[in-house]
Write an enzyme that holds these catalytic residues in place. Structure first.
Site, PDB file in Angstrom:
ATOM      1  N   ASP A  68       0.852  -1.187   0.000  1.00  0.00           N
ATOM      2  CA  ASP A  68       0.000   0.000   0.000  1.00  0.00           C
ATOM      3  C   ASP A  68       0.886   1.234   0.000  1.00  0.00           C
ATOM      4  OD1 ASP A  68      -2.048   1.786   0.184  1.00  0.00           O
ATOM      5  OD2 ASP A  68      -2.740   1.163   2.165  1.00  0.00           O
ATOM      6  N   SER A  69       1.137   1.759  -1.202  1.00  0.00           N
ATOM      7  CA  SER A  69       1.999   2.935  -1.320  1.00  0.00           C
ATOM      8  C   SER A  69       1.365   4.067  -2.115  1.00  0.00           C
ATOM      9  CB  SER A  69       3.343   2.556  -1.954  1.00  0.00           C
ATOM     10  OG  SER A  69       3.137   1.955  -3.217  1.00  0.00           O
ATOM     11  N   LYS A  70       0.263   3.788  -2.803  1.00  0.00           N
ATOM     12  CA  LYS A  70      -0.524   4.805  -3.528  1.00  0.00           C
ATOM     13  C   LYS A  70       0.355   5.649  -4.437  1.00  0.00           C
ATOM     14  CE  LYS A  70      -4.073   4.909   0.069  1.00  0.00           C
ATOM     15  NZ  LYS A  70      -3.412   3.977   1.024  1.00  0.00           N
ATOM     16  N   ARG A  71       1.210   4.985  -5.193  1.00  0.00           N
ATOM     17  CA  ARG A  71       2.130   5.697  -6.075  1.00  0.00           C
ATOM     18  C   ARG A  71       1.413   6.223  -7.316  1.00  0.00           C
ATOM     19  NH1 ARG A  71       5.810   6.554  -2.267  1.00  0.00           N
ATOM     20  NH2 ARG A  71       7.292   4.864  -1.949  1.00  0.00           N
TER      21      ARG A  71
END
Length: 275
Positions: A93-96
């Site tokens: 979960d890094s929402k890049r």
């Protein structure tokens, strides 16, 4: 086995749609970790091992590790999941979401450095910002659509003109675009929050059987029955229902791992009631 195949296999073999989010906050760890030299890894490993029978995926949140300087712990944790619990995919979960070579580095970070099976991504810079993720056809790209936070509607509910001349909320246009144009490898999922059951139903109608990552149950108050009844696919799957704090910190005592297992099992059973 690619991410989507592993996820579907897990839905079937373990009969679960639960995802445990791994969001370490050392101030909430049991007292035994107070002077532990590797507390972040050790706590998360114990949670993983205890809850693995009840999950279809694990979702470590990169900021919780990076803020603690614990990127090495994150690498080792993902390696542990793959080694000790093969077949359970890991969603980083890094929402890049960025442009050009930067996006390629973010894709390499997620898939090569951390060996994640999937990654969360932000679509609002357009397709080129997520293209390096989409190109990895064996990995999953979990794209923000209608998020669970209170301010989600500030932008996501704005009415826009679609390319077909129809006006619709932006989150619906995002869902339509991803399902129609970005999912050529069949490796896309959408993030749609548990706190918006009506929107879950609307997005499901737009995208068909594309899987959803659904945060917001547990500590954020999303209703499990509403989530499942509005967003499941015809075969009773299509969902990765994520819970973090309610599982991780189910107990601050010495029974922390057993309590986490019980919380994950309870969530699995509640979801399965409505499938």
């Amino acid at each position: 086995m690619g991410f989507m195949q592993a996820l579907r296999q897990r839905w079937t073999d373990a009969d679960t749609l639960v995802c445990v989010g791994l969001d370490p906050e050392p101030s909430k760890f049991p007292a035994r970790f107070n002077d532990h030299p590797d507390a972040v890894f050790a706590f998360c490993r114990d949670i993983v091992d205890a809850t693995a029978p009840y999950v279809c995926a694990f979702k470590p949140q990169i900021a919780h590790f990076a803020a603690l300087g614990a990127e090495d712990a994150l690498e080792r944790l993902i390696a542990h999941i793959h080694a000790a619990h093969p077949g359970i995919p890991v969603i980083l979960d890094s929402k890049r979401g960025d442009i050009g070579s930067t996006a390629r580095h973010y894709a390499s970070e997620a898939f090569d450095r951390y060996a994640a099976d999937a990654v969360t991504a932000n679509p609002y810079l357009g397709r080129d910002s997520v293209e390096p993720f989409l190109e990895r056809s064996d990995r999953g790209v979990v794209i923000l659509c209608r998020t669970s936070n209170p301010g989600a509607g500030d932008l996501q509910d704005l009415v826009v003109n679609g390319d077909d001349g129809t006006q619709r909320p932006l989150y619906q246009q995002v869902a339509r675009t991803i399902a129609r144009d970005w999912n050529g490898h069949g490796n896309c999922m959408l993030v749609v929050g548990a706190t918006w059951p009506a929107q879950l139903r609307e997005v499901r109608a737009i995208v068909g059987d594309m899987p959803f990552l659904v945060p917001g149950v547990g500590a954020q108050g999303g209703d499990v029955q509403a989530v499942v009844e509005n967003a499941r696919t015809a075969d009773g799957t299509g969902l990765v229902v994520s819970s973090s704090r309610a599982v991780l910190y189910a107990s601050a005592g010495e029974d922390y791992a057993d309590a986490a297992a019980a919380a994950a099992r309870t969530l699995r059973d509640e979801i399965n009631l409505y499938r």
